[in-house]
Design a protein around this motif. Structure first.
Motif, PDB file in Angstrom:
ATOM      1  N   ALA A 174      27.398  42.172  34.484  1.00 27.18           N
ATOM      2  CA  ALA A 174      27.632  43.414  35.226  1.00 27.18           C
ATOM      3  C   ALA A 174      28.605  43.187  36.381  1.00 27.18           C
ATOM      4  N   GLU A 175      28.432  42.067  37.087  1.00 26.45           N
ATOM      5  CA  GLU A 175      29.334  41.742  38.184  1.00 26.45           C
ATOM      6  C   GLU A 175      30.752  41.507  37.681  1.00 26.45           C
TER       7      GLU A 175
ATOM      8  N   ASP B 133      26.327  46.490  32.538  1.00 24.67           N
ATOM      9  CA  ASP B 133      26.103  45.689  31.334  1.00 24.67           C
ATOM     10  C   ASP B 133      24.993  46.356  30.531  1.00 24.67           C
TER      11      ASP B 133
ATOM     12  N   ASN C  74      24.921  35.835  31.909  1.00 22.46           N
ATOM     13  CA  ASN C  74      23.676  36.569  31.701  1.00 22.46           C
ATOM     14  C   ASN C  74      23.944  38.022  32.064  1.00 22.46           C
ATOM     15  N   ASP C  75      22.951  38.881  31.912  1.00 19.46           N
ATOM     16  CA  ASP C  75      23.198  40.310  32.090  1.00 19.46           C
ATOM     17  C   ASP C  75      23.670  40.661  33.500  1.00 19.46           C
ATOM     18  N   ALA C  76      23.033  40.065  34.514  1.00 14.02           N
ATOM     19  CA  ALA C  76      23.427  40.364  35.887  1.00 14.02           C
ATOM     20  C   ALA C  76      24.843  39.878  36.178  1.00 14.02           C
TER      21      ALA C  76
ATOM     22  N   ARG D 114      22.993  45.528  43.490  1.00 13.28           N
ATOM     23  CA  ARG D 114      22.632  45.278  42.090  1.00 13.28           C
ATOM     24  C   ARG D 114      21.320  45.991  41.779  1.00 13.28           C
ATOM     25  N   GLN D 115      21.167  46.367  40.502  1.00  5.16           N
ATOM     26  CA  GLN D 115      19.927  47.033  40.102  1.00  5.16           C
ATOM     27  C   GLN D 115      19.819  47.004  38.574  1.00  5.16           C
ATOM     28  N   THR D 116      18.612  47.196  38.075  1.00  5.61           N
ATOM     29  CA  THR D 116      18.354  47.277  36.641  1.00  5.61           C
ATOM     30  C   THR D 116      17.616  48.570  36.350  1.00  5.61           C
TER      31      THR D 116
ATOM     32  N   LYS E   3      17.867  48.351  28.294  1.00  3.68           N
ATOM     33  CA  LYS E   3      18.086  48.442  29.743  1.00  3.68           C
ATOM     34  C   LYS E   3      19.569  48.298  30.055  1.00  3.68           C
TER      35      LYS E   3
ATOM     36  N   ASP F 271      21.997  46.539  33.337  1.00  9.28           N
ATOM     37  CA  ASP F 271      22.136  45.877  34.633  1.00  9.28           C
ATOM     38  C   ASP F 271      23.422  46.411  35.257  1.00  9.28           C
TER      39      ASP F 271
ATOM     40  N   CYS G 109      26.114  46.663  38.792  1.00  8.67           N
ATOM     41  CA  CYS G 109      26.557  45.944  39.987  1.00  8.67           C
ATOM     42  C   CYS G 109      27.684  46.705  40.664  1.00  8.67           C
TER      43      CYS G 109
END
Length: 275
Positions: free
Chosen positions: A102-103, A12, A97-99, A28-30, A17, A19, A21
């Motif tokens: 990404a998923e 994402d 949301n961003d996380a 997961r990571q940013t 930045k 995010d 997955c």
């Protein structure tokens, strides 16, 4: 694990930045949008043996990350954000949301792993950036012309006139660059020549289609119509026969060739001209 044991990462992209997955591994990571963040992302993906990265079109922010990953030898696929969001809603995922995004991108990519993606073409991407920049300036000019019609005499009108003159110069520079890019790229030049052979289509229309519709000549008429967003879709149920409407597709390409198509139809198609 994704199909054919290829590890897929969903990314994402935001302005400052990303995010990421790896859904199949629960990772997961940013990472920040800086050179160090680029290096750390590539190292992290290599550590987990990621073979494909999937991200949404994000108004251009995705280009830097896509370039970094491609240079690192990782396949990159850019997907339509609306498709991912519709997929999330169909799965009952209402939160956003961003996380989570990404998923969902990763899940979408794993679910539709066979869906074709455009082959990356640096020359076409450069041409598309030029073409879209020209269209943006033309939109700005049209808005300013509309405002100028109601501007009071004096400083406001003179200011508008100076800006319009500057816009005209910049548009001319972009058109020259677009023309040079097409002429210097044999594949583009060949496609442009074919498109310009259609009555009513000239250099500008050809450039828009070369940049925005690389599939032309490789897909059926029906698929091409769907990609550009002019295919009339069914809306039937039981005995009810609903109206057909267009939907989806590449709106900027459709908008760019609307007037050329109207002109071509009016001048060269007697049935449409009467209509």
């Amino acid at each position: 694990m994704a199909q054919n044991d290829i590890v897929v990462v969903g990314i994402d992209v935001a302005k400052d930045k990303v995010d990421v997955c790896i859904r199949s591994l629960g990772k997961r990571q940013t990472f920040p949008c800086v050179t160090q963040g680029h290096r750390k992302l590539v190292a992290w993906l290599r550590k987990h043996q990621v073979g494909k990265a999937v991200m949404e079109a994000s108004g251009g922010y995705e280009r830097v990350w896509a370039k970094v990953l491609r240079e690192a030898g990782i396949e990159v696929r850019i997907v339509d954000p609306k498709r991912v969001r519709s997929f999330a809603l169909s799965a009952g995922r209402l939160a956003k949301n961003d996380a989570i995004d990404a998923e969902m991108i990763a899940w979408f990519a794993e679910t539709f792993s066979d869906a074709p993606s455009q082959t990356y073409d640096a020359a076409r991407e450069e041409l598309q950036v030029l073409v879209k920049a020209r269209l943006d300036l033309i939109d700005s000019r049209m808005r300013l012309v509309g405002q100028s019609e109601h501007a009071t005499p004096g400083l406001a009108r003179k200011t508008h006139a100076r800006i319009l003159k500057s816009l005209a110069n910049e548009i001319a520079k972009l058109e020259a660059a677009i023309c040079a890019k097409i002429r210097s790229t044999p594949d583009f030049a060949e496609r442009a020549e074919i498109i310009e052979s259609v009555p009513g289509f000239a250099e500008t229309s050809a450039a828009n289609l070369v940049a925005g519709m690389p599939e032309l000549g490789q897909v059926s008429n029906q698929i091409a119509a769907a990609l550009i967003g002019v295919a009339p879709y069914d809306d039937d149920s039981g005995k009810r026969r609903g109206e057909r409407h267009i939907k989806g597709g590449r709106r900027w390409v459709r908008n760019a060739i609307y007037m050329p198509c109207v002109g071509a139809a009016t001048l060269n198609n007697p049935v449409l001209k009467a209509y």
